[in-house]
Design a protein around this motif. Structure first.
Motif, PDB file in Angstrom:
ATOM      1  N   UNK A  72       0.820  -1.218   0.000  1.00  0.00           N
ATOM      2  CA  UNK A  72       0.000   0.000   0.000  1.00  0.00           C
ATOM      3  C   UNK A  72       0.848   1.260   0.000  1.00  0.00           C
ATOM      4  N   UNK A  73       2.129   1.147   0.411  1.00  0.00           N
ATOM      5  CA  UNK A  73       3.006   2.317   0.418  1.00  0.00           C
ATOM      6  C   UNK A  73       3.281   2.831  -0.995  1.00  0.00           C
ATOM      7  N   UNK A  74       3.095   1.958  -1.986  1.00  0.00           N
ATOM      8  CA  UNK A  74       3.340   2.362  -3.372  1.00  0.00           C
ATOM      9  C   UNK A  74       2.127   3.019  -4.009  1.00  0.00           C
ATOM     10  N   UNK A  75       1.021   3.065  -3.282  1.00  0.00           N
ATOM     11  CA  UNK A  75      -0.211   3.635  -3.827  1.00  0.00           C
ATOM     12  C   UNK A  75      -0.473   5.022  -3.253  1.00  0.00           C
ATOM     13  N   UNK A  76      -1.048   5.856  -4.072  1.00  0.00           N
ATOM     14  CA  UNK A  76      -1.459   7.180  -3.603  1.00  0.00           C
ATOM     15  C   UNK A  76      -2.751   7.054  -2.805  1.00  0.00           C
ATOM     16  N   UNK A  80      -5.578   4.080  -3.107  1.00  0.00           N
ATOM     17  CA  UNK A  80      -5.997   3.263  -1.964  1.00  0.00           C
ATOM     18  C   UNK A  80      -7.519   3.252  -1.824  1.00  0.00           C
ATOM     19  N   UNK A  81      -8.129   4.426  -1.949  1.00  0.00           N
ATOM     20  CA  UNK A  81      -9.592   4.508  -1.853  1.00  0.00           C
ATOM     21  C   UNK A  81     -10.253   3.719  -2.968  1.00  0.00           C
ATOM     22  N   UNK A  82      -9.685   3.796  -4.183  1.00  0.00           N
ATOM     23  CA  UNK A  82     -10.234   3.060  -5.316  1.00  0.00           C
ATOM     24  C   UNK A  82     -10.145   1.558  -5.085  1.00  0.00           C
ATOM     25  N   UNK A  83      -9.017   1.117  -4.533  1.00  0.00           N
ATOM     26  CA  UNK A  83      -8.831  -0.308  -4.247  1.00  0.00           C
ATOM     27  C   UNK A  83      -9.808  -0.783  -3.175  1.00  0.00           C
ATOM     28  N   UNK A  87     -12.677  -3.644  -3.852  1.00  0.00           N
ATOM     29  CA  UNK A  87     -12.716  -4.881  -3.077  1.00  0.00           C
ATOM     30  C   UNK A  87     -14.034  -5.009  -2.307  1.00  0.00           C
ATOM     31  N   UNK A  88     -14.495  -3.891  -1.766  1.00  0.00           N
ATOM     32  CA  UNK A  88     -15.769  -3.906  -1.040  1.00  0.00           C
ATOM     33  C   UNK A  88     -16.916  -4.312  -1.945  1.00  0.00           C
ATOM     34  N   UNK A  89     -16.920  -3.769  -3.154  1.00  0.00           N
ATOM     35  CA  UNK A  89     -17.971  -4.107  -4.113  1.00  0.00           C
ATOM     36  C   UNK A  89     -17.889  -5.569  -4.537  1.00  0.00           C
ATOM     37  N   UNK A  90     -16.671  -6.070  -4.731  1.00  0.00           N
ATOM     38  CA  UNK A  90     -16.497  -7.452  -5.170  1.00  0.00           C
ATOM     39  C   UNK A  90     -16.902  -8.445  -4.091  1.00  0.00           C
ATOM     40  N   UNK A  91     -16.550  -8.155  -2.831  1.00  0.00           N
ATOM     41  CA  UNK A  91     -16.794  -9.115  -1.749  1.00  0.00           C
ATOM     42  C   UNK A  91     -18.166  -8.967  -1.110  1.00  0.00           C
ATOM     43  N   UNK A  92     -18.894  -7.918  -1.469  1.00  0.00           N
ATOM     44  CA  UNK A  92     -20.207  -7.697  -0.852  1.00  0.00           C
ATOM     45  C   UNK A  92     -21.226  -8.767  -1.246  1.00  0.00           C
ATOM     46  N   UNK A 181     -10.741  -7.540  -8.074  1.00  0.00           N
ATOM     47  CA  UNK A 181     -10.383  -6.394  -7.245  1.00  0.00           C
ATOM     48  C   UNK A 181      -8.902  -6.093  -7.240  1.00  0.00           C
ATOM     49  N   UNK A 182      -8.156  -6.693  -8.193  1.00  0.00           N
ATOM     50  CA  UNK A 182      -6.722  -6.446  -8.388  1.00  0.00           C
ATOM     51  C   UNK A 182      -5.879  -6.981  -7.232  1.00  0.00           C
ATOM     52  N   UNK A 183      -6.320  -8.059  -6.611  1.00  0.00           N
ATOM     53  CA  UNK A 183      -5.538  -8.745  -5.585  1.00  0.00           C
ATOM     54  C   UNK A 183      -5.377 -10.196  -6.022  1.00  0.00           C
ATOM     55  N   UNK A 184      -4.133 -10.644  -6.142  1.00  0.00           N
ATOM     56  CA  UNK A 184      -3.868 -11.992  -6.623  1.00  0.00           C
ATOM     57  C   UNK A 184      -4.204 -13.028  -5.551  1.00  0.00           C
ATOM     58  N   UNK A 185      -4.809 -14.136  -5.953  1.00  0.00           N
ATOM     59  CA  UNK A 185      -5.179 -15.207  -5.024  1.00  0.00           C
ATOM     60  C   UNK A 185      -5.256 -16.519  -5.795  1.00  0.00           C
ATOM     61  N   UNK A 186      -5.117 -17.635  -5.076  1.00  0.00           N
ATOM     62  CA  UNK A 186      -5.314 -18.938  -5.707  1.00  0.00           C
ATOM     63  C   UNK A 186      -5.679 -19.984  -4.661  1.00  0.00           C
TER      64      UNK A 186
END
Length: 223
Positions: A72-76, A80-83, A87-92, A181-186
């Motif tokens: 998250x340090x690499x994000x403005x 961060x708010x967009x992410x 994620x909230x919309x995807x997991x809701x 949501x732009x978070x890698x998972x498997x």
């Protein structure tokens, strides 16, 4: 008068003892094992690990997802708010329970130290001094055991009679939501579940992925 009463009491006590013995020693009954007599699988309630699932002895089926972290340090602030919103919309839409698990895994930094040592001969005097300081610092960290990597997992579960396909579909759907949501998972496979179980129950072991199938580790093994 007293003797018949005493004889009656002795008969009652003796009969009760016999009934208790017969009840607790029925054919086929098993005496519960002490903790020191249990195997690792019995102690941790694991019956089997196959493909993408862990089967428990009490009839549950577990599936594991690994969530890869992002910096998250690499994000403005706006990123961060967009992410967060994405994620909230995807997991809701998720309507089934899952558990979050974070574990620390020791990291092997010897390749980094070797790379620094290799760079010394071609460096100038100032660079050599900086490299030696960095190598000394890396060696101190390696000996302290403080170099760890945080790994994040989600656990899904359901009763075994509901079938593996339903749970696997839930896991894959959850993975897709995270990736959208732009978070890698498997979804973890068999050997990865074994590694995770060893990492949770034996955190002192280092480089499990290299030694899990060759070392004589007295923990979970693939059945």
């Amino acid at each position: 008068m007293l003797l018949p009463i005493v004889m009656l009491l002795l008969c009652l006590i003796g009969g009760g003892a016999v009934l208790f013995y017969l009840k607790t020693n029925k054919p086929g009954s098993k005496t519960p094992l002490k903790s020191s007599e249990q195997t690792a699988q019995q102690f941790v309630n694991v019956q089997d690990i196959r493909e993408n699932f862990l089967y428990t002895q009490d009839g549950w089926l577990l599936c594991y997802l690994r969530i890869f972290p992002i910096s998250l340090d690499l994000l403005s602030s706006s990123e961060k708010k967009l992410l967060i919103n994405k994620l909230t919309a995807e997991l809701s839409s998720i309507r089934f329970p899952f558990k979050f698990l974070a574990v620390s895994r020791p990291v092997d930094i010897s390749p980094l130290i070797s790379e620094l040592v290799t760079a010394i001969p071609t460096a100038d005097s100032k660079q050599k001094e900086l490299l030696r300081q960095e190598i000394a610092e890396m060696n101190t960290l390696a000996l302290s055991g403080e170099v760890v990597e945080r790994q994040f997992y989600l656990i899904l579960w359901q009763q075994q009679e509901n079938g593996e396909r339903d749970l696997l579909e839930k896991a894959k759907r959850l993975v897709q939501h995270f990736e959208d949501g732009q978070v890698q998972a498997h979804v973890l496979k068999q050997h990865e579940i074994v590694q995770l179980c060893n990492l949770v129950n034996n955190p002192s072991f280092i480089h499990l992925e290299d030694s899990i199938f060759s070392a004589n580790i007295p923990v979970l093994k693939e059945v």
